[in-house]
Design an enzyme around this catalytic site. Structure first.
Site, PDB file in Angstrom:
ATOM      1  CG  HIS A 100      -5.730   3.546 -11.907  1.00 24.61           C
ATOM      2  ND1 HIS A 100      -4.714   2.575 -11.678  1.00 24.61           N
ATOM      3  CD2 HIS A 100      -6.065   3.835 -10.633  1.00 24.61           C
ATOM      4  CE1 HIS A 100      -4.359   2.517 -10.326  1.00 24.61           C
ATOM      5  NE2 HIS A 100      -5.297   3.262  -9.708  1.00 24.61           N
ATOM      6  CG  ASP A 103      -3.373   2.308 -14.858  1.00 24.32           C
ATOM      7  OD1 ASP A 103      -2.637   3.437 -14.343  1.00 24.32           O
ATOM      8  OD2 ASP A 103      -3.977   1.480 -14.218  1.00 24.32           O
ATOM      9  CD  GLU A 231      -6.092  -0.388  -2.750  1.00 25.93           C
ATOM     10  OE1 GLU A 231      -6.598  -0.476  -3.985  1.00 25.93           O
ATOM     11  OE2 GLU A 231      -4.972  -0.083  -2.841  1.00 25.93           O
ATOM     12  CD  GLU A 267      -1.684  -1.837  -1.590  1.00 27.28           C
ATOM     13  OE1 GLU A 267      -2.321  -1.577  -2.491  1.00 27.28           O
ATOM     14  OE2 GLU A 267      -0.550  -1.228  -1.634  1.00 27.28           O
ATOM     15  CG  HIS A 270      -2.401   0.526   1.152  1.00 25.48           C
ATOM     16  ND1 HIS A 270      -3.333   0.829   0.398  1.00 25.48           N
ATOM     17  CD2 HIS A 270      -1.303   1.044   0.484  1.00 25.48           C
ATOM     18  CE1 HIS A 270      -3.021   1.168  -0.678  1.00 25.48           C
ATOM     19  NE2 HIS A 270      -1.672   1.051  -0.781  1.00 25.48           N
ATOM     20  CG  ASP A 295      -4.643  -3.999  -4.345  1.00 25.96           C
ATOM     21  OD1 ASP A 295      -5.393  -4.621  -5.123  1.00 25.96           O
ATOM     22  OD2 ASP A 295      -4.513  -2.715  -4.546  1.00 25.96           O
ATOM     23  CG  ASP A 306       2.052   1.793  -0.920  1.00 24.23           C
ATOM     24  OD1 ASP A 306       2.246   0.677  -0.309  1.00 24.23           O
ATOM     25  OD2 ASP A 306       0.922   2.273  -1.488  1.00 24.23           O
TER      26      ASP A 306
HETATM   27  C1  XLS Z   1      -1.982   2.978  -4.141  1.00 29.63           C
HETATM   28  C2  XLS Z   1      -2.987   2.265  -4.248  1.00 29.63           C
HETATM   29  C3  XLS Z   1      -3.388   1.756  -5.683  1.00 29.63           C
HETATM   30  C4  XLS Z   1      -4.816   1.244  -5.729  1.00 29.63           C
HETATM   31  C5  XLS Z   1      -5.767   1.391  -7.079  1.00 29.63           C
HETATM   32  O1  XLS Z   1      -1.308   3.091  -3.086  1.00 29.63           O
HETATM   33  O2  XLS Z   1      -2.661   0.876  -3.961  1.00 29.63           O
HETATM   34  O3  XLS Z   1      -2.583   1.298  -6.616  1.00 29.63           O
HETATM   35  O4  XLS Z   1      -4.840   0.128  -5.633  1.00 29.63           O
HETATM   36  O5  XLS Z   1      -6.070   2.777  -7.101  1.00 29.63           O
HETATM   37 NI    NI Z   2      -3.547  -0.906  -3.973  1.00 25.72          NI
HETATM   38 NI    NI Z   3      -0.341   0.628  -2.353  1.00 24.17          NI
END
Ligand code: XLS
Ligand code: NI
Ligand code: NI
Length: 435
Positions: A100, A103, A231, A267, A270, A295, A306
């Site tokens: 990001h 980051d 995502e 992910e 998620h 992810d 999460d």
């Molecule tokens: C958060 C998300 C984040 C994304 C990128 O839950 O997984 O880490 O991958 O913004």
């Molecule tokens: Ni993610």
């Molecule tokens: Ni996540």
């Protein structure tokens, strides 16, 4: 900075190696189904959990005590982090990283300063990437941490926030393009609501769709070749997130005509929060033509949030890899370790153990999936289940020109009586276990 205990990159040493920092299954150059493991996975290290997260939870703060979190000059700290990212990639023999904007560089006093900081660190990346051959899988803008985003980013009731997000995404997309990033990700951190009583859901969805269209148009203008990846996540931090799961994002993409420009970054954790398996989300995205990237992590089935743990469950990873292969594998996508070590794992080397172990587990998953495919019996069963659809009279029912009344007439004329057949689930589960 001497951070990790080792200097030499981790290597494949075979299944029986007792060296704690070795690959036992991940053998980057080994070909599986005609492709090297390296190319199957396209692993990436993420900036945020690896270098930014200090080990906090709702009841306590920093457990990691990383030196760069306690440096006076945030730009100096950003440089230390950049060094460490490339050192981590080298030691793990991983080709890609993800970040990001927030980051990699400090926010500064305003957006202008923030953008300048991001650009300055990106210049450092550029050099390091040229020297090392490491690549950017994707970049993304953090539009959820600062308090200005507390009511959402593009879906904020305040149009100033929408505009601010446009400025932030523009810059992050420019930087991602300059660094040769292969994708650009959007996770709608706070794109959802806490309560419907203060929310105009229709308006917010329109904002989300419009924002995405603007980003896609801009991507084409600057000649950014990779896809934009959304995502999905159903909840957390909000009660309801608009990018709930693969199916709901597909609906949004279809209604804005974006299904060819936008793909998905899926992910595992998620998927679980949405009440799906990782395999389900991958298979559905592939079926809808919007499978992009992953992810890789693991949720805790007993917790409703999460936890982003490192993926270690080989049977699950086997089924996941089976879906990735069925989806045709990655083109621009890859497997980003959106995963964090537990807050008690305070040794620097724990970061290496976590990644290496998850790479090994994923490699075992790939080898298992390849065995299932080469064995052929599972696919043969699936093909057999749908075989009658290849008969012309049946195929025709799915084509334009078929009519309900004509089909009905055929059922009566041929006296069609469907004959139930076993789905053979337990037989197939046993077959998977055998392989
Ligand atoms: C958060 C998300 C984040 C994304 C990128 O839950 O997984 O880490 O991958 O913004
Ligand atoms: Ni993610
Ligand atoms: Ni996540």
């Amino acid at each position: 900075m001497n951070f990790y205990s080792i200097k030499d990159a981790i290597k494949y040493e075979g299944h029986d190696s007792k060296n704690p920092l070795a690959f036992r299954w991940y053998n980057p150059d080994q070909k599986v189904l005609g492709k090297t493991m390296r190319d199957h996975f396209r692993f990436a290290v993420c900036y945020w959990h690896t270098l930014c997260w200090p080990g906090l939870d709702p009841f306590g703060g920093d457990t990691f005590m990383r030196p760069w979190h306690h440096m006076a000059d945030p730009m100096e700290a950003a440089k230390v982090k950049a060094d460490l990212m490339f050192e981590t990639l080298r030691l793990l023999d991983i080709d890609f990283f993800c970040f990001h904007d927030l980051d990699i560089a400090p926010e500064g006093k305003n957006l202008k300063e923030f953008n300048a900081n991001v650009t300055a660190i990106a210049k450092i990346f550029e050099k390091k990437m040229a020297q090392s051959g490491k690549k950017l899988l994707w970049g993304t803008a953090n539009m959820f941490s600062n308090r200005r985003f507390m009511a959402g980013a593009a879906t904020n009731p305040d149009p100033d926030v929408f505009a601010y997000c446009a400025a932030q995404v523009k810059h992050c997309l420019d930087v991602t393009k300059d660094l040769g990033g292969e994708n650009y990700v959007m996770w709608g951190g706070r794109e959802g609501y806490e309560t419907l009583i203060n929310t105009n859901i229709g308006h917010e969805l329109k904002q989300a769709g419009r924002f995405l269209s603007l980003a896609v148009e801009y991507k084409h203008k600057i000649g950014f070749k990779g896809p934009i990846l959304i995502e999905p996540k159903p909840k957390e931090p909000t009660v309801h997130q608009y990018d709930f799961d693969v199916a709901s994002i597909y609906g949004l993409l279809k209604s804005y005509g974006l299904e060819n420009d936008v793909k998905l970054n899926i992910e595992q954790n998620h998927a679980i929060l949405a009440g799906h398996t990782f395999q389900h989300e991958i298979a559905l995205a592939a079926a809808l033509g919007i499978f992009g990237s992953l992810d890789l992590n693991r949720g805790d089935y007993l917790l409703g949030w999460d936890t982003d743990q490192f993926a270690m469950n080989v049977p699950e990873l086997t089924l996941m890899m089976l879906e990735v292969i069925r989806a045709g594998g990655f083109t621009t996508g890859g497997m980003n370790f959106d995963a964090k070590i537990r807050r008690q794992s305070i040794d620097p080397d724990d970061l290496l153990h976590a990644h290496a172990a998850s790479m090994d587990a994923t490699a075992r998953g790939l080898l298992g999936a390849a065995k299932i495919i080469e064995d052929g019996r599972l696919q043969a069963e699936v093909d057999k289940r749908y075989a009658k659809w290849s008969e012309p009279v049946n195929k025709a029912m799915l084509e334009k020109g078929a009519a309900l009344e004509a089909i009905a007439a055929r059922v009566h004329k041929d006296a069609i009586e469907p004959q139930p057949k076993s789905g053979r689930q337990e037989y197939l589960e046993n077959l998977l276990n055998q392989v």
